[in-house]
Design an enzyme around this catalytic site. Structure first.
Site, PDB file in Angstrom:
ATOM      1  N   ASP A  16       2.501 -17.205   7.739  1.00  0.00           N
ATOM      2  CA  ASP A  16       2.992 -15.888   7.331  1.00  0.00           C
ATOM      3  C   ASP A  16       4.464 -16.036   6.947  1.00  0.00           C
ATOM      4  OD1 ASP A  16       3.947 -13.293   7.190  1.00  0.00           O
ATOM      5  OD2 ASP A  16       3.043 -12.663   9.093  1.00  0.00           O
ATOM      6  N   GLY A  38      -0.463  -6.946   0.017  1.00  0.00           N
ATOM      7  CA  GLY A  38      -0.239  -8.391   0.042  1.00  0.00           C
ATOM      8  C   GLY A  38       1.058  -8.763   0.729  1.00  0.00           C
ATOM      9  N   VAL A  39       1.730  -9.750   0.175  1.00  0.00           N
ATOM     10  CA  VAL A  39       2.944 -10.258   0.806  1.00  0.00           C
ATOM     11  C   VAL A  39       4.061  -9.209   0.732  1.00  0.00           C
ATOM     12  CG1 VAL A  39       3.868 -11.505  -1.200  1.00  0.00           C
ATOM     13  CG2 VAL A  39       4.258 -12.383   1.085  1.00  0.00           C
ATOM     14  N   ASP A  40       4.063  -8.399  -0.316  1.00  0.00           N
ATOM     15  CA  ASP A  40       5.054  -7.327  -0.475  1.00  0.00           C
ATOM     16  C   ASP A  40       4.954  -6.356   0.706  1.00  0.00           C
ATOM     17  OD1 ASP A  40       6.916  -5.650  -1.615  1.00  0.00           O
ATOM     18  OD2 ASP A  40       5.778  -5.218  -3.428  1.00  0.00           O
ATOM     19  N   VAL A 128      -3.176 -10.296  -5.999  1.00  0.00           N
ATOM     20  CA  VAL A 128      -3.581  -9.171  -6.855  1.00  0.00           C
ATOM     21  C   VAL A 128      -3.389  -9.497  -8.334  1.00  0.00           C
ATOM     22  CG1 VAL A 128      -3.064  -6.750  -7.390  1.00  0.00           C
ATOM     23  CG2 VAL A 128      -2.929  -7.542  -5.060  1.00  0.00           C
ATOM     24  N   TYR A 129      -2.363 -10.262  -8.681  1.00  0.00           N
ATOM     25  CA  TYR A 129      -2.062 -10.531 -10.091  1.00  0.00           C
ATOM     26  C   TYR A 129      -2.975 -11.598 -10.706  1.00  0.00           C
ATOM     27  CZ  TYR A 129       2.044  -7.452 -10.271  1.00  0.00           C
ATOM     28  OH  TYR A 129       2.886  -6.357 -10.281  1.00  0.00           O
TER      29      TYR A 129
HETATM   30  N1  AR6 Z   1       2.698 -14.635   3.892  1.00  0.00           N
HETATM   31  C1  AR6 Z   1       2.501 -15.534   2.907  1.00  0.00           C
HETATM   32  N2  AR6 Z   1       1.666 -15.308   1.862  1.00  0.00           N
HETATM   33  C2  AR6 Z   1       0.994 -14.136   1.831  1.00  0.00           C
HETATM   34  C3  AR6 Z   1       1.145 -13.137   2.839  1.00  0.00           C
HETATM   35  C4  AR6 Z   1       2.054 -13.424   3.902  1.00  0.00           C
HETATM   36  N3  AR6 Z   1       2.273 -12.553   4.889  1.00  0.00           N
HETATM   37  N4  AR6 Z   1       0.339 -12.084   2.508  1.00  0.00           N
HETATM   38  C5  AR6 Z   1      -0.298 -12.417   1.368  1.00  0.00           C
HETATM   39  N5  AR6 Z   1       0.082 -13.653   0.964  1.00  0.00           N
HETATM   40  P1  AR6 Z   1       0.055 -10.885  -3.608  1.00  0.00           P
HETATM   41  P2  AR6 Z   1       0.886 -11.052  -6.446  1.00  0.00           P
HETATM   42  C6  AR6 Z   1      -0.316 -14.423  -0.224  1.00  0.00           C
HETATM   43  O1  AR6 Z   1      -1.152 -10.114  -3.990  1.00  0.00           O
HETATM   44  O2  AR6 Z   1      -0.385 -11.685  -6.820  1.00  0.00           O
HETATM   45  C7  AR6 Z   1       1.685  -6.350  -4.431  1.00  0.00           C
HETATM   46  O3  AR6 Z   1       1.021  -5.143  -4.231  1.00  0.00           O
HETATM   47  C8  AR6 Z   1      -1.613 -14.071  -0.898  1.00  0.00           C
HETATM   48  O4  AR6 Z   1      -2.707 -14.680  -0.209  1.00  0.00           O
HETATM   49  O5  AR6 Z   1       0.839 -10.448  -2.423  1.00  0.00           O
HETATM   50  O6  AR6 Z   1       2.170 -11.607  -6.975  1.00  0.00           O
HETATM   51  C9  AR6 Z   1       2.987  -6.186  -5.173  1.00  0.00           C
HETATM   52  O7  AR6 Z   1       3.588  -4.943  -4.898  1.00  0.00           O
HETATM   53  C10 AR6 Z   1      -1.411 -14.670  -2.293  1.00  0.00           C
HETATM   54  O8  AR6 Z   1      -1.732 -16.061  -2.290  1.00  0.00           O
HETATM   55  O9  AR6 Z   1       1.126 -10.940  -4.856  1.00  0.00           O
HETATM   56  C11 AR6 Z   1       2.569  -6.290  -6.609  1.00  0.00           C
HETATM   57  O10 AR6 Z   1       2.101  -5.048  -7.120  1.00  0.00           O
HETATM   58  C12 AR6 Z   1       0.097 -14.549  -2.502  1.00  0.00           C
HETATM   59  O11 AR6 Z   1       0.657 -14.198  -1.237  1.00  0.00           O
HETATM   60  C13 AR6 Z   1       1.417  -7.266  -6.576  1.00  0.00           C
HETATM   61  O12 AR6 Z   1       0.876  -7.181  -5.263  1.00  0.00           O
HETATM   62  C14 AR6 Z   1       0.490 -13.499  -3.525  1.00  0.00           C
HETATM   63  O13 AR6 Z   1      -0.393 -12.394  -3.440  1.00  0.00           O
HETATM   64  C15 AR6 Z   1       1.898  -8.690  -6.805  1.00  0.00           C
HETATM   65  O14 AR6 Z   1       0.774  -9.525  -6.883  1.00  0.00           O
END
Ligand code: AR6
Length: 190
Positions: A16, A38-40, A128-129
């Site tokens: 994490d 997600g991570v955001d 998500v992207y």
């Molecule tokens: N620590 C590390 N990695 C993580 C965590 C965490 N706590 N949580 C998720 N991931 P995403 P994107 C991974 O969807 O594709 C948001 O709503 C996850 O498994 O978070 O860039 C934003 O506001 C994946 O591999 O980001 C934007 O609208 C990676 O982080 C949109 O999503 C990125 O997944 C951005 O989409």
């Protein structure tokens, strides 16, 4: 897995990102910097409301895709959060690799500008992207490596940790990193 490039390092970790002890944590944000899942979502939850307050106040117009903006880090142990906006995957012919590379590069520039030695990245755009995991790993690692190569010798080097949330992503990035570390590049993997 940790690989050295002159006096800088790329390290892959599984876990994490909000738990990392680093100077700066990179967020995978959207261009409105409006927060999300997600991570955001995880970063905003862990940092507390001051993160969104500061982001809204300082960057009311958001951040263009392929760039990043810095804020402080609220309750996180890091000093900064760099809010990076990766591209949405649309098949690969819409400039996605350039935009993804540029998001990584801008975060590394922000690290240098803000005297950070260690930065943790998530796998930007691969949730998500919809950016394919292996292609994202390849573009990201190349962008990081190119940035290291351009650091002036007077800079002491950067520690870049890519934090992969699940074992599948960790394995995919590890395979790509191993493949890209060519013999003779002065890189040592362990
Ligand atoms: N620590 C590390 N990695 C993580 C965590 C965490 N706590 N949580 C998720 N991931 P995403 P994107 C991974 O969807 O594709 C948001 O709503 C996850 O498994 O978070 O860039 C934003 O506001 C994946 O591999 O980001 C934007 O609208 C990676 O982080 C949109 O999503 C990125 O997944 C951005 O989409």
């Amino acid at each position: 897995m940790r690989v050295q490039f002159s006096n800088s390092y790329i390290e892959l970790a599984q876990g994490d990102i909000t738990r990392q002890q680093v100077d700066a944590i990179v967020n995978a944000a959207n261009s409105a910097l409006a927060g999300g899942g997600g991570v955001d979502g995880a970063i905003h939850d862990a940092a507390g409301p001051s993160l969104m307050q500061e982001t809204r106040r300082r960057f009311p117009n958001g951040c263009p895709t392929g760039s990043a903006v810095p804020t402080s880090a609220g309750k996180l142990s890091a000093k900064f959060v760099f809010h990076a906006v990766g591209p949405v995957w649309r098949g690969g012919q819409k400039g996605e690799p350039e935009l993804l590379a540029s998001a990584y590069r801008r975060c590394l520039e922000l690290a240098v500008e803000n005297q950070c030695r260690s930065v943790a990245f998530p796998a930007i755009s691969t949730g998500v992207y919809g950016y394919p995991r292996d292609l994202a790993a390849e573009t990201a690692i190349e962008a990081i490596r190119e940035f290291f190569a351009k650091l002036p010798p007077s800079h002491g080097g950067l520690e870049v940790r890519v934090v992969l949330f699940d074992a599948g992503s960790f394995g995919a990035w590890a395979r790509v990193l191993e493949r890209l570390v060519a013999p003779g590049s002065h890189a040592a993997a362990r």
